[in-house]
Design a protein around this motif. Structure first.
Motif, PDB file in Angstrom:
ATOM      1  N   VAL A 176      -1.387  12.341  -1.864  1.00  7.91           N
ATOM      2  CA  VAL A 176      -1.169  13.652  -1.223  1.00  7.91           C
ATOM      3  C   VAL A 176      -0.566  13.468   0.170  1.00  7.91           C
ATOM      4  CG1 VAL A 176      -2.325  15.673  -0.282  1.00  7.91           C
ATOM      5  CG2 VAL A 176      -2.942  14.827  -2.551  1.00  7.91           C
ATOM      6  N   MET A 177      -1.092  12.509   0.938  1.00  5.69           N
ATOM      7  CA  MET A 177      -0.535  12.253   2.266  1.00  5.69           C
ATOM      8  C   MET A 177       0.902  11.745   2.173  1.00  5.69           C
ATOM      9  SD  MET A 177      -2.531  13.037   4.797  1.00  5.69           S
ATOM     10  CE  MET A 177      -1.990  12.007   6.158  1.00  5.69           C
ATOM     11  N   ALA A 178       1.188  10.966   1.132  1.00  5.37           N
ATOM     12  CA  ALA A 178       2.568  10.503   0.936  1.00  5.37           C
ATOM     13  C   ALA A 178       3.495  11.668   0.617  1.00  5.37           C
ATOM     14  CB  ALA A 178       2.622   9.458  -0.180  1.00  5.37           C
ATOM     15  N   SER A 220      -3.137   6.869   5.801  1.00  4.87           N
ATOM     16  CA  SER A 220      -4.244   7.158   4.890  1.00  4.87           C
ATOM     17  C   SER A 220      -4.741   5.896   4.200  1.00  4.87           C
ATOM     18  CB  SER A 220      -3.803   8.185   3.849  1.00  4.87           C
ATOM     19  OG  SER A 220      -2.704   7.694   3.088  1.00  4.87           O
ATOM     20  N   LEU A 221      -3.823   4.984   3.894  1.00  2.00           N
ATOM     21  CA  LEU A 221      -4.233   3.726   3.272  1.00  2.00           C
ATOM     22  C   LEU A 221      -5.073   2.890   4.234  1.00  2.00           C
ATOM     23  CD1 LEU A 221      -3.906   2.010   0.700  1.00  2.00           C
ATOM     24  CD2 LEU A 221      -1.935   0.937   1.789  1.00  2.00           C
ATOM     25  N   ALA A 222      -4.723   2.922   5.516  1.00  2.00           N
ATOM     26  CA  ALA A 222      -5.531   2.207   6.507  1.00  2.00           C
ATOM     27  C   ALA A 222      -6.932   2.803   6.589  1.00  2.00           C
ATOM     28  CB  ALA A 222      -4.837   2.261   7.868  1.00  2.00           C
ATOM     29  N   ILE A 223      -7.025   4.135   6.533  1.00  2.00           N
ATOM     30  CA  ILE A 223      -8.339   4.783   6.577  1.00  2.00           C
ATOM     31  C   ILE A 223      -9.167   4.406   5.354  1.00  2.00           C
ATOM     32  CG2 ILE A 223      -9.499   7.021   6.481  1.00  2.00           C
ATOM     33  CD1 ILE A 223      -7.219   8.151   8.152  1.00  2.00           C
ATOM     34  N   VAL A 224      -8.540   4.446   4.181  1.00  2.00           N
ATOM     35  CA  VAL A 224      -9.259   4.072   2.949  1.00  2.00           C
ATOM     36  C   VAL A 224      -9.708   2.621   3.003  1.00  2.00           C
ATOM     37  CG1 VAL A 224      -8.966   3.717   0.469  1.00  2.00           C
ATOM     38  CG2 VAL A 224      -8.121   5.813   1.539  1.00  2.00           C
ATOM     39  N   SER A 225      -8.832   1.727   3.471  1.00  2.00           N
ATOM     40  CA  SER A 225      -9.174   0.307   3.513  1.00  2.00           C
ATOM     41  C   SER A 225     -10.304   0.043   4.496  1.00  2.00           C
ATOM     42  CB  SER A 225      -7.936  -0.501   3.900  1.00  2.00           C
ATOM     43  OG  SER A 225      -8.216  -1.877   3.854  1.00  2.00           O
ATOM     44  N   VAL A 226     -10.273   0.697   5.645  1.00  2.00           N
ATOM     45  CA  VAL A 226     -11.372   0.544   6.608  1.00  2.00           C
ATOM     46  C   VAL A 226     -12.671   1.071   6.011  1.00  2.00           C
ATOM     47  CG1 VAL A 226     -12.257   1.338   8.828  1.00  2.00           C
ATOM     48  CG2 VAL A 226      -9.895   0.578   8.638  1.00  2.00           C
ATOM     49  N   GLY A 227     -12.578   2.200   5.304  1.00  2.00           N
ATOM     50  CA  GLY A 227     -13.781   2.733   4.671  1.00  2.00           C
ATOM     51  C   GLY A 227     -14.369   1.787   3.648  1.00  2.00           C
ATOM     52  N   LEU A 228     -13.520   1.196   2.813  1.00  2.00           N
ATOM     53  CA  LEU A 228     -14.005   0.217   1.841  1.00  2.00           C
ATOM     54  C   LEU A 228     -14.585  -1.006   2.532  1.00  2.00           C
ATOM     55  CD1 LEU A 228     -11.110   0.440  -0.781  1.00  2.00           C
ATOM     56  CD2 LEU A 228     -13.475   1.196  -1.101  1.00  2.00           C
ATOM     57  N   SER A 248      -4.443  -2.766  -3.237  1.00  2.00           N
ATOM     58  CA  SER A 248      -3.048  -3.207  -3.406  1.00  2.00           C
ATOM     59  C   SER A 248      -2.252  -2.197  -4.219  1.00  2.00           C
ATOM     60  CB  SER A 248      -3.004  -4.576  -4.086  1.00  2.00           C
ATOM     61  OG  SER A 248      -3.654  -5.547  -3.305  1.00  2.00           O
ATOM     62  N   VAL A 249      -2.812  -1.765  -5.340  1.00  2.00           N
ATOM     63  CA  VAL A 249      -2.108  -0.788  -6.183  1.00  2.00           C
ATOM     64  C   VAL A 249      -1.913   0.528  -5.437  1.00  2.00           C
ATOM     65  CG1 VAL A 249      -2.274   0.583  -8.293  1.00  2.00           C
ATOM     66  CG2 VAL A 249      -2.871  -1.835  -8.334  1.00  2.00           C
ATOM     67  N   MET A 303       1.873   1.920  -4.470  1.00  2.00           N
ATOM     68  CA  MET A 303       2.265   3.230  -4.995  1.00  2.00           C
ATOM     69  C   MET A 303       2.487   4.236  -3.865  1.00  2.00           C
ATOM     70  SD  MET A 303      -0.157   3.664  -8.358  1.00  2.00           S
ATOM     71  CE  MET A 303       0.429   5.334  -8.574  1.00  2.00           C
ATOM     72  N   GLY A 304       1.539   4.284  -2.906  1.00  2.00           N
ATOM     73  CA  GLY A 304       1.654   5.263  -1.832  1.00  2.00           C
ATOM     74  C   GLY A 304       2.856   5.023  -0.944  1.00  2.00           C
ATOM     75  N   LEU A 305       3.072   3.771  -0.533  1.00  2.00           N
ATOM     76  CA  LEU A 305       4.181   3.473   0.372  1.00  2.00           C
ATOM     77  C   LEU A 305       5.532   3.689  -0.307  1.00  2.00           C
ATOM     78  CD1 LEU A 305       2.781   0.295   2.173  1.00  2.00           C
ATOM     79  CD2 LEU A 305       3.090   2.572   3.146  1.00  2.00           C
ATOM     80  N   LEU A 306       5.678   3.202  -1.541  1.00  2.00           N
ATOM     81  CA  LEU A 306       6.959   3.381  -2.229  1.00  2.00           C
ATOM     82  C   LEU A 306       7.205   4.844  -2.566  1.00  2.00           C
ATOM     83  CD1 LEU A 306       7.065   0.275  -4.603  1.00  2.00           C
ATOM     84  CD2 LEU A 306       8.239   0.613  -2.427  1.00  2.00           C
ATOM     85  N   PHE A 307       6.155   5.541  -2.990  1.00  2.00           N
ATOM     86  CA  PHE A 307       6.309   6.964  -3.272  1.00  2.00           C
ATOM     87  C   PHE A 307       6.658   7.733  -2.003  1.00  2.00           C
ATOM     88  CE2 PHE A 307       4.673  11.291  -3.850  1.00  2.00           C
ATOM     89  CZ  PHE A 307       5.292  11.641  -5.043  1.00  2.00           C
ATOM     90  N   GLY A 308       5.977   7.386  -0.895  1.00  2.00           N
ATOM     91  CA  GLY A 308       6.287   8.056   0.369  1.00  2.00           C
ATOM     92  C   GLY A 308       7.702   7.794   0.838  1.00  2.00           C
ATOM     93  N   THR A 309       8.186   6.563   0.655  1.00  2.00           N
ATOM     94  CA  THR A 309       9.562   6.245   1.044  1.00  2.00           C
ATOM     95  C   THR A 309      10.566   7.011   0.198  1.00  2.00           C
ATOM     96  OG1 THR A 309       8.837   4.025   1.696  1.00  2.00           O
ATOM     97  CG2 THR A 309      11.195   4.368   1.401  1.00  2.00           C
TER      98      THR A 309
END
Length: 542
Positions: free
Chosen positions: A244-246, A257-265, A286-287, A291-297
């Motif tokens: 969604v953020m992407a 958002s990926l950084a937030i998720v990774s810190v949370g995990l 990783s997945v 997906m998020g970075l390529l989709f966002g780009t």
């Protein structure tokens, strides 16, 4: 000379010292959060090597080697019970380094080399941090992250085999840790460094803090409370937030958002030892990240293409408006010229014809012939009037010798020579194509060159003037270029176009021509382009 070189010398020394100091402080702190699903110090090394190109890369490598050899002092000073060290607080880790065998020491320093090789791949592919907004740039960054991860995994595989410790899951964990570290830190660093990515960044951060952060906290807390497969499903739902953020903010939204998720995990892993294996968590991050970075780009590229398309449509609308205006003005000019020609024929030719008729009527009444000289003068005047009108419609020299010769040996050279200009002409390309030049284009080119040379004579104060024509065939079209330049005192901002040039420019635009002025040193240069199908139909130059 001393003042001009002192700042650069100071910078040469300060930059390496700043890099070493920064890494020596930050590296030990990052080591504290490399527990499970990421290796942010690898990502930091990669980002610094990528952004700080050139001579500073050497100092980045030196800084990370020193930090690796000396990095345990914070651990021993502030976290002695966590690591179980029996050394006195604050002791340097050089004792450990000196007591270890050479294989362990060398392997411990190869992480920075793994990151360097990934960065060198990006340099080979000519990918810069400001190209992450393009799909190609983001894909190449992931390839470089994969190179770094594979090399890191091979390094630890060798170490596992060397110490005879069957820790293959650890090898996979190192592989994913390297990959995630680069994938997380490098985009964030580029986002902060590159100005083009800082535009609107506050909105992305605000939405991430207001929505992504609390959603991540709720989902992970619920996952830890539920446990089992239900908890894993809740963790997988975090991927939806990244997507969604992407969608909303492109790759920048995905990276944050990926950084937030990774810190949370990471935080969850520190307090819940019952989680699934680290490799499972790492594979999920990783997945989600890829997906998020390529989709966002891809989303950013689509938005950019839409903006570009809208701009091109606006340019096309403006061009169409200009063409309509030019066609209308050209028609007005043509009507005005026809009126002037009609008045000239009526006033001058009509008067001569009336006088001739009067002489003949008087001669008939008197029964005598009018003076021969008078008749000769009237007929010469009538002929000159007719010839002047015809020359204004289309110079006969164009039909007699062609465009280039008409400029080189006709009235254009006559105007230049009469003003004392050193006038030179040159024909380039395939001169045989002149026979395929449409009458409209030929006359338009002649008139513009004639008017340009006349303006040079009147206003530039030049002593030299040159005209160069070039003809070429491109994709079934005939391209005619004209270059008119002088060595006068004119400047583009001082250029004022009289009615002659203005009217000619309107006509030129109406048939799809391009007209450009540029400054020389000294003088001005007029560059003119006409393009037509070889069948003779003019086309619009984009």
């Amino acid at each position: 000379m001393t003042n001009s070189t002192a700042p650069s010398r100071t910078r040469v020394w300060l930059e390496p010292l700043a890099i070493i100091a920064f890494v020596m402080v930050v590296y030990p702190l990052l080591i504290q959060i490399t527990y499970s699903n990421w290796l942010p110090h690898i990502g930091l090394a990669f980002a610094m090597l990528w952004i700080l190109a050139g001579r500073l890369r050497v100092w980045v490598v030196i800084a990370f080697i020193l930090a690796r050899m000396n990095g345990a002092w914070i651990n021993w000073t502030f976290f002695p019970h966590k690591y179980g060290y029996d050394y006195p607080p604050g002791i340097l880790s050089w004792r450990v380094t000196l007591n270890a065998d050479w294989v362990t020491v060398v392997l411990g320093q190869l992480d920075i080399l793994c990151a360097l090789l990934g960065v060198l791949y990006l340099q080979y592919r000519k990918v810069r941090p400001d190209q992450l907004g393009e799909t190609v740039g983001m894909v190449q960054l992931h390839v470089a992250a994969l190179i770094t991860a594979v090399l890191g995994g091979l390094k630890d595989t060798f170490y596992v085999l060397y110490v005879h410790d069957p820790l293959l899951p650890h090898v996979f964990s190192v592989f994913f840790g390297h990959f995630i570290g680069v994938m997380l830190v490098a985009p964030l660093a580029a986002m902060l460094i590159e100005r083009i990515y800082r535009n609107g960044l506050s909105d992305v951060l605000a939405e991430a803090v207001l929505w992504m952060f609390p959603i991540t906290a709720v989902l992970l807390s619920s996952a830890s409370a539920i446990g089992g497969d239900g908890g894993e499903i809740l963790r997988r739902l975090l991927l939806v937030g990244v997507v969604v953020m992407a969608i909303r903010h492109g790759w920048r939204g995905a990276a944050i958002s990926l950084a937030i998720v990774s810190v949370g995990l990471q935080v969850e892993a520190l307090y819940d030892r019952g989680l699934q294996s680290t490799v499972v968590i790492q594979s999920f991050v990783s997945v989600a990240g890829v997906m998020g970075l390529l989709f966002g780009t891809a989303r950013d590229e689509l938005v950019g293409q839409r903006i570009q398309l809208e701009g091109e449509l606006q340019d096309n609308r403006e061009l169409r408006s200009q063409l309509v205006s030019a066609a209308f003005n050209a028609q007005k000019v043509e009507v005005g010229e026809r009126r002037e020609l009609a008045l000239e024929l009526h006033d001058e030719f009509g008067q001569s014809l009336t006088a001739l008729q009067a002489y003949l009527r008087v001669a008939k009444q008197n029964g005598s012939m009018p003076p021969f000289d008078t008749l000769q003068s009237l007929t010469d005047q009538m002929r000159n009037n007719i010839q002047g009108v015809l020359e204004r419609l289309r110079p006969s020299v164009l039909d007699e010798v062609g465009l280039f010769a008409a400029i080189d040996r006709g009235a254009v050279r006559g105007v230049a020579n009469a003003a004392g200009l050193e006038f030179t002409t040159e024909m380039q390309g395939d001169a045989r194509l002149l026979s395929h030049l449409a009458d409209t284009q030929e006359l338009m080119m002649y008139r513009i060159v004639q008017e340009a040379v006349t303006n040079i004579v009147r206003h530039s104060g030049a002593t030299e003037c040159s005209v160069r024509l070039r003809l070429s065939e491109r994709s079934g079209q005939l391209w005619l270029f004209a270059d008119v330049r002088d060595n006068g005192v004119g400047r583009v901002h001082m250029l004022t176009q009289g009615n002659g040039l203005r009217n000619l420019r309107q006509r030129l635009l109406a048939i799809g021509g391009v007209w450009h002025w540029s400054e020389l040193n000294p003088g001005l240069r007029m560059h003119l382009l006409l393009r037509q199908d070889l069948g003779g139909v003019a086309t619009i130059v984009e």
